[in-house]
Design a protein around this motif. Sequence first.
Motif, PDB file in Angstrom:
ATOM      1  N   ILE A 145     -10.681  13.344  -5.276  1.00 38.94           N
ATOM      2  CA  ILE A 145      -9.369  12.511  -4.814  1.00 38.94           C
ATOM      3  C   ILE A 145      -8.958  11.925  -3.645  1.00 38.94           C
ATOM      4  N   GLU A 146      -9.007  13.378  -2.648  1.00 34.20           N
ATOM      5  CA  GLU A 146      -7.972  13.390  -0.979  1.00 34.20           C
ATOM      6  C   GLU A 146      -9.024  12.376  -0.334  1.00 34.20           C
ATOM      7  N   ILE A 152      -6.589   4.222   0.393  1.00 31.57           N
ATOM      8  CA  ILE A 152      -5.295   3.681  -0.132  1.00 31.57           C
ATOM      9  C   ILE A 152      -4.224   3.754   1.362  1.00 31.57           C
ATOM     10  N   HIS A 153      -4.688   4.804   2.435  1.00 38.37           N
ATOM     11  CA  HIS A 153      -4.360   5.359   3.943  1.00 38.37           C
ATOM     12  C   HIS A 153      -4.593   3.920   4.736  1.00 38.37           C
ATOM     13  N   ASP A 154      -5.713   3.253   4.065  1.00 40.32           N
ATOM     14  CA  ASP A 154      -6.413   1.951   4.956  1.00 40.32           C
ATOM     15  C   ASP A 154      -6.438   1.023   4.358  1.00 40.32           C
ATOM     16  N   ARG A 155      -5.912   0.609   3.785  1.00 40.75           N
ATOM     17  CA  ARG A 155      -5.394   0.116   3.293  1.00 40.75           C
ATOM     18  C   ARG A 155      -3.641  -0.842   3.454  1.00 40.75           C
ATOM     19  N   ALA A 176       1.612  -4.591  -6.590  1.00 39.38           N
ATOM     20  CA  ALA A 176       1.494  -3.761  -7.728  1.00 39.38           C
ATOM     21  C   ALA A 176      -0.097  -3.318  -7.929  1.00 39.38           C
ATOM     22  N   ARG A 177      -1.213  -3.860  -7.402  1.00 36.92           N
ATOM     23  CA  ARG A 177      -2.301  -3.713  -7.089  1.00 36.92           C
ATOM     24  C   ARG A 177      -2.142  -1.644  -6.699  1.00 36.92           C
ATOM     25  N   ARG A 184      -2.001   5.803  -9.790  1.00 29.60           N
ATOM     26  CA  ARG A 184      -3.175   6.676 -10.092  1.00 29.60           C
ATOM     27  C   ARG A 184      -3.664   8.144  -9.817  1.00 29.60           C
ATOM     28  N   HIS A 185      -3.490   7.974  -8.703  1.00 28.30           N
ATOM     29  CA  HIS A 185      -4.094   8.655  -7.676  1.00 28.30           C
ATOM     30  C   HIS A 185      -3.212  10.410  -7.483  1.00 28.30           C
TER      31      HIS A 185
END
Length: 278
Positions: A145-146, A152-155, A176-177, A184-185
């Motif tokens: 999960i890390e 997500i951080h990169d996005r 929204a995505r 979810r994370h």
Amino acid sequence: MTAITFKAYAVANEIDLNKIAIHCGIPKKYTWEQPLVLKGETLQQIVRKKTDDAQQVLVFSFGSVVFVNRAHPGDIARFLAYVRTFEPEIDIEQRDRYADDYSLHTGEADHFELTDEYVVVPEYEAFHPELIATVLAKSVALEKIEEQLGKIHDRLETMIDRLEKGRLRIGNKELARTTANIIRHEYNTLAYIMILDKPDITWASSSAGEFYDRMLEFFELNDRYKIMKSKTEVLYHLMEGFSTISHSIRGLFVEWIVVALIVIEVILSVLQIVGVLP
């Protein structure tokens, strides 16, 4: 006493233990905090070969599998292939991506000793294997999960770059995505891995509780969980900021359209007054 070895894998986001239990003929309803323990004839039927009495596999609902006194790598692959019949998303070829090895040594010293590779206890207790397996299962699941959190951080970093260049154009679907990925994370971390929950045996035995707490502290599960929680909160604040900016841009665009329409209407009215238009 021979050392007990452990091999832990994080292979999925979720594993339905009850489906496996029904298929194995185990008459028990499993809850999220209970691992499914497979050994003896049941394990032999799955790997299709005779296993040692000391060998067992613990399957956790949050997607981790721990092999105790692990067998040949081919047996591990066969077992994961069996689990994949219930959870098709499992990638057996990439199973070592989130994995960890550990071992339990008993009677080799008169004191308790914890290291990155093994734990030494003066006397063996029946709860040791399950508690070690539980900590390892949570640790590799957190590792998985890390990495997802890093994506997500990169996005979001890409969105920040676009904002700095004044070219922020984020649709509602993208917002929204990304928000759903963050939710979810957090859900996988809190609900599935259940870092804050302790196995039942730790409430019935003070020695088991102490052993589990020391393992938990050594693997820094609570600290890693708190760090991820704080990072998740930062992500929520960033998404809130992106959403506000995006809506502001859309609102400004609509306002300019309204102004343009008003100007056009005024010009048409003037042209009608001076007789240019009928």
